[in-house]
Design an enzyme around this catalytic site. Sequence first.
Site, short mmCIF file in Angstrom:
data_model
loop_
_atom_site.label_atom_id
_atom_site.label_comp_id
_atom_site.label_asym_id
_atom_site.label_seq_id
_atom_site.Cartn_x
_atom_site.Cartn_y
_atom_site.Cartn_z
N GLY A 13 29.24 105.76 80.38
CA GLY A 13 28.90 105.42 79.01
C GLY A 13 27.63 106.05 78.47
O GLY A 13 27.01 105.50 77.55
N SER A 14 27.21 107.18 78.99
CA SER A 14 26.00 107.81 78.42
C SER A 14 26.26 108.28 76.99
O SER A 14 25.37 108.25 76.14
CB SER A 14 25.53 108.97 79.30
OG SER A 14 26.39 110.08 79.21
N ASN A 15 27.48 108.69 76.69
CA ASN A 15 27.81 109.05 75.30
C ASN A 15 27.83 107.81 74.42
O ASN A 15 27.38 107.86 73.27
CB ASN A 15 29.15 109.77 75.24
CG ASN A 15 29.02 111.27 75.43
OD1 ASN A 15 28.56 111.98 74.55
ND2 ASN A 15 29.39 111.74 76.60
N LEU A 87 39.68 108.12 79.67
CA LEU A 87 40.58 109.02 80.40
C LEU A 87 42.06 108.74 80.18
O LEU A 87 42.91 109.40 80.74
CB LEU A 87 40.24 108.97 81.90
CG LEU A 87 38.80 109.37 82.25
CD1 LEU A 87 38.59 109.35 83.75
CD2 LEU A 87 38.46 110.75 81.67
N LEU A 89 45.55 108.23 77.74
CA LEU A 89 46.14 108.73 76.50
C LEU A 89 46.19 107.58 75.50
O LEU A 89 46.54 106.45 75.87
CB LEU A 89 47.56 109.24 76.79
CG LEU A 89 48.20 110.17 75.77
CD1 LEU A 89 47.40 111.46 75.61
CD2 LEU A 89 49.64 110.50 76.18
N ASN A 104 37.11 112.24 69.57
CA ASN A 104 36.88 112.38 71.02
C ASN A 104 35.85 113.48 71.26
O ASN A 104 35.76 114.46 70.51
CB ASN A 104 38.19 112.76 71.73
CG ASN A 104 38.00 112.94 73.24
OD1 ASN A 104 37.48 112.08 73.92
ND2 ASN A 104 38.44 114.09 73.74
N HIS A 106 34.78 116.30 74.14
CA HIS A 106 35.29 116.96 75.34
C HIS A 106 34.22 117.94 75.83
O HIS A 106 33.63 118.68 75.00
CB HIS A 106 36.60 117.70 75.03
CG HIS A 106 37.21 118.34 76.24
ND1 HIS A 106 37.89 117.61 77.20
CD2 HIS A 106 37.22 119.63 76.65
CE1 HIS A 106 38.28 118.45 78.15
NE2 HIS A 106 37.89 119.67 77.85
N GLU A 176 26.38 117.04 74.33
CA GLU A 176 27.30 116.00 73.82
C GLU A 176 26.51 114.87 73.18
O GLU A 176 26.89 114.35 72.12
CB GLU A 176 28.12 115.44 74.98
CG GLU A 176 29.10 116.41 75.61
CD GLU A 176 29.75 115.81 76.82
OE1 GLU A 176 30.26 114.70 76.72
OE2 GLU A 176 29.76 116.47 77.87
C1 GRF Z 1 31.58 113.31 79.17
O1 GRF Z 1 31.25 114.56 79.76
C2 GRF Z 1 32.69 113.52 78.20
O2 GRF Z 1 32.69 114.78 77.58
C3 GRF Z 1 33.90 113.40 79.05
O3 GRF Z 1 33.60 112.40 80.02
C4 GRF Z 1 32.18 112.35 80.18
C5 GRF Z 1 31.75 110.93 79.91
O4 GRF Z 1 30.46 110.76 80.29
N1 GRF Z 1 35.06 113.07 78.28
P1 GRF Z 1 29.76 109.35 79.89
O5 GRF Z 1 30.61 108.25 80.44
O6 GRF Z 1 29.68 109.32 78.40
O7 GRF Z 1 28.40 109.43 80.55
#
Ligand code: GRF
Length: 230
Positions: A13-15, A87, A89, A104, A106, A176
């Site tokens: 969940g860093s994003n 991860l 669909l 999303n 990527h 990201e």
């Molecule tokens: C990120 O690299 C994202 O691009 C990919 O999965 C990773 C998730 O990282 N889909 P986090 O859980 O947000 O740290």
Amino acid sequence: MSSRIAVLASGGGSNLQAILDHFAALGDAAPGAVVLVASDQPDALALERARRLGIATAVLDRELRTAGLLPLLQQHAIDLVGLAGYLRLVPSAVTHALRGRIVNVHPALLPAFGGPGMYGDHVHDAVVATGTRVTGATVHFVDEQYDHGAVIAQWPVPVFASDTAATVALRVLEVEHQLFPRVLADVAAGRITLGADGRVSRPGDPIRFTHFAASDASGAADAYPVAPPS
Ligand code: GRF
């Protein structure tokens, strides 16, 4: 209009955290708020990040991540979904109901290194193995296929000869965390939309960067312009 945002995540969940931090920094100017975080992994750190902030969470078992997902989003009056390392669909009932409102991130420059099985280190392993010299991050609208919807924004990242998949992953993740929250905010605010013709309308690239500095193992810096052409 203030968007009610759900974030789906399968991992750390860093994003998600980058989104939460960015929207908090926007304060009253934030075009929405994350009101639900859901994961197919009961022990995902992303869920803990949400709980710390009192944000509603949901664990998506097989039912909830398929036929139950749209009802769950409707129960929370969700009008925008961010996939932050999710991860699974997304069911077509959801992609149809929320067309142009699911985004999303990527960790590669789609369509390269995307599609089924291309997630996490699989992406960066392939980038390094193929000798690719530029990778990056992509934020795109979500449709019925993995990593297939219209591209909204991309940000290039250099790959050095000394890189491993792990060092590339970290450099891309840093990008990201800059790109995804800003694009999500622009979609939430209606500044970025998906037209009926499948084309993305946006007021110019959401990110204005003068340079992105990166260095290889030897410390040799590689700052290069990534600001989109004005
Ligand atoms: C990120 O690299 C994202 O691009 C990919 O999965 C990773 C998730 O990282 N889909 P986090 O859980 O947000 O740290």
